[in-house]
Design a protein around this motif. Structure first.
Motif, PDB file in Angstrom:
ATOM      1  N   TYR A   8       0.846  -1.191   0.000  1.00 33.66           N
ATOM      2  CA  TYR A   8       0.000   0.000   0.000  1.00 33.66           C
ATOM      3  C   TYR A   8       0.879   1.237   0.000  1.00 33.66           C
ATOM      4  N   ASN A   9       0.404   2.292  -0.629  1.00 36.97           N
ATOM      5  CA  ASN A   9       1.054   3.605  -0.590  1.00 36.97           C
ATOM      6  C   ASN A   9       0.003   4.627  -0.176  1.00 36.97           C
ATOM      7  N   VAL A  10       0.173   5.195   1.012  1.00 33.44           N
ATOM      8  CA  VAL A  10      -0.798   6.142   1.551  1.00 33.44           C
ATOM      9  C   VAL A  10      -0.052   7.338   2.120  1.00 33.44           C
ATOM     10  N   LYS A  11      -0.389   8.524   1.655  1.00 32.02           N
ATOM     11  CA  LYS A  11       0.201   9.767   2.172  1.00 32.02           C
ATOM     12  C   LYS A  11       1.728   9.699   2.194  1.00 32.02           C
ATOM     13  N   GLY A  12       2.318   9.145   1.158  1.00 28.24           N
ATOM     14  CA  GLY A  12       3.764   9.064   1.059  1.00 28.24           C
ATOM     15  C   GLY A  12       4.404   7.942   1.863  1.00 28.24           C
ATOM     16  N   LEU A  13       3.606   7.118   2.506  1.00 29.98           N
ATOM     17  CA  LEU A  13       4.133   5.997   3.289  1.00 29.98           C
ATOM     18  C   LEU A  13       3.808   4.684   2.574  1.00 29.98           C
ATOM     19  N   GLN A  14       4.833   3.876   2.362  1.00 27.93           N
ATOM     20  CA  GLN A  14       4.601   2.551   1.791  1.00 27.93           C
ATOM     21  C   GLN A  14       4.619   1.524   2.921  1.00 27.93           C
ATOM     22  N   TYR A  15       3.613   0.657   2.933  1.00 26.78           N
ATOM     23  CA  TYR A  15       3.595  -0.416   3.921  1.00 26.78           C
ATOM     24  C   TYR A  15       3.074  -1.698   3.290  1.00 26.78           C
ATOM     25  N   ILE A  16       3.406  -2.781   3.946  1.00 34.03           N
ATOM     26  CA  ILE A  16       3.023  -4.115   3.495  1.00 34.03           C
ATOM     27  C   ILE A  16       2.132  -4.735   4.550  1.00 34.03           C
ATOM     28  N   ILE A  17       1.101  -5.414   4.100  1.00 31.31           N
ATOM     29  CA  ILE A  17       0.304  -6.253   4.993  1.00 31.31           C
ATOM     30  C   ILE A  17       0.497  -7.684   4.524  1.00 31.31           C
ATOM     31  N   ARG A  18       0.889  -8.520   5.491  1.00 27.02           N
ATOM     32  CA  ARG A  18       1.163  -9.920   5.175  1.00 27.02           C
ATOM     33  C   ARG A  18       0.827 -10.772   6.385  1.00 27.02           C
ATOM     34  N   SER A  19       0.809 -12.074   6.159  1.00 30.54           N
ATOM     35  CA  SER A  19       0.622 -12.996   7.273  1.00 30.54           C
ATOM     36  C   SER A  19       1.845 -12.973   8.169  1.00 30.54           C
ATOM     37  N   ALA A  20       1.616 -13.139   9.453  1.00 32.26           N
ATOM     38  CA  ALA A  20       2.715 -13.208  10.409  1.00 32.26           C
ATOM     39  C   ALA A  20       3.508 -14.490  10.174  1.00 32.26           C
ATOM     40  N   ALA A  21       4.815 -14.418  10.409  1.00 31.74           N
ATOM     41  CA  ALA A  21       5.701 -15.577  10.322  1.00 31.74           C
ATOM     42  C   ALA A  21       6.344 -15.787  11.691  1.00 31.74           C
ATOM     43  N   THR A  22       6.755 -17.011  11.977  1.00 27.29           N
ATOM     44  CA  THR A  22       7.366 -17.268  13.286  1.00 27.29           C
ATOM     45  C   THR A  22       8.610 -16.414  13.491  1.00 27.29           C
ATOM     46  N   SER A  23       9.265 -16.010  12.422  1.00 26.20           N
ATOM     47  CA  SER A  23      10.438 -15.138  12.542  1.00 26.20           C
ATOM     48  C   SER A  23      10.075 -13.733  13.051  1.00 26.20           C
ATOM     49  N   ASP A  24       8.793 -13.393  13.091  1.00 26.86           N
ATOM     50  CA  ASP A  24       8.318 -12.107  13.612  1.00 26.86           C
ATOM     51  C   ASP A  24       8.133 -12.120  15.127  1.00 26.86           C
ATOM     52  N   ALA A  25       8.247 -13.285  15.738  1.00 26.18           N
ATOM     53  CA  ALA A  25       7.838 -13.466  17.131  1.00 26.18           C
ATOM     54  C   ALA A  25       8.527 -12.520  18.112  1.00 26.18           C
ATOM     55  N   ASP A  26       9.828 -12.382  18.037  1.00 21.24           N
ATOM     56  CA  ASP A  26      10.537 -11.523  18.989  1.00 21.24           C
ATOM     57  C   ASP A  26      10.108 -10.068  18.832  1.00 21.24           C
ATOM     58  N   GLU A  27      10.017  -9.605  17.599  1.00 16.50           N
ATOM     59  CA  GLU A  27       9.606  -8.228  17.334  1.00 16.50           C
ATOM     60  C   GLU A  27       8.178  -7.987  17.820  1.00 16.50           C
ATOM     61  N   LEU A  28       7.289  -8.956  17.612  1.00 11.67           N
ATOM     62  CA  LEU A  28       5.902  -8.818  18.062  1.00 11.67           C
ATOM     63  C   LEU A  28       5.811  -8.764  19.585  1.00 11.67           C
ATOM     64  N   SER A  29       6.658  -9.527  20.271  1.00  8.89           N
ATOM     65  CA  SER A  29       6.655  -9.516  21.733  1.00  8.89           C
ATOM     66  C   SER A  29       6.960  -8.118  22.255  1.00  8.89           C
ATOM     67  N   HIS A  30       7.971  -7.470  21.697  1.00 14.57           N
ATOM     68  CA  HIS A  30       8.342  -6.115  22.124  1.00 14.57           C
ATOM     69  C   HIS A  30       7.292  -5.085  21.688  1.00 14.57           C
TER      70      HIS A  30
END
Length: 180
Positions: A8-30
């Motif tokens: 997505y590109n909104v107001k000059g910001l690009q972001y991604i929406i995707r399914s969570a992966a187990t490699s995201d776990a530490d970042e999600l905890s914080h």
């Protein structure tokens, strides 16, 4: 369940929406602790109901394997800035519905990230044959209530004096549902 990622590109910001992966776990905890401290719209105080990396790995694995669950993340510049979950139920009497929840880092409010997480969750729920989505929202979160209403959610009820916030006052929780 896993969905294809979208950019997505909104107001000059690009972001991604995707399914969570187990490699995201530490970042999600914080991130979860951070988000709980940024707003009283969520159910927890910072650190309450703490989930560590292992807890998130288990949750993500379970959600990925389940046809009734969906765990999405929003990513900006390779950093997770929000997430949402749809959680279903294996009991036959409740197998037709999922409960939706979402949280976004305050610095990323206003870019439609929550709206897109909701929209992707609705598309998934509809394609998975879910007949109902439910959610709870704090009565003072008018923007969220308006957004949910625009996407077909109706107010089903109000839980009076349901939450005690930092100002020492009780607030109502609005229960909303979307029916297919």
């Amino acid at each position: 369940m896993v969905i294809n990622q979208r950019i997505y590109n909104v107001k000059g910001l690009q972001y991604i929406i995707r399914s969570a992966a187990t490699s995201d776990a530490d970042e999600l905890s914080h991130l979860r602790v951070q988000l709980d401290g940024e707003t009283e719209n969520l159910d927890r105080e910072p650190g309450e109901g703490y989930m560590n990396k292992g807890d998130f790995e288990e949750l993500i694995s379970r959600d990925t394997e389940s046809k009734r669950n969906l765990f999405l993340v929003a990513v900006v510049h390779n950093e997770i800035v929000g997430f949402s979950r749809c959680e279903g139920n294996e009991l036959k009497r409740f197998a037709h519905k999922v409960e939706f929840g979402v949280c976004i880092a305050q610095e990323r409010w206003g870019y439609g990230i929550g709206k897109e997480l909701l929209q992707q969750s609705i598309l998934w729920a509809d394609s998975a044959g879910m007949k109902k989505m439910t959610l709870n929202v704090l009565e003072t979160n008018k923007k969220a209530i308006d957004l949910y209403t625009k996407f077909g959610f109706e107010i089903e009820g109000v839980l009076k004096n349901d939450k005690l916030l930092s100002d020492g006052k009780f607030y109502d929780t609005v229960v909303m549902g979307r029916f297919v």
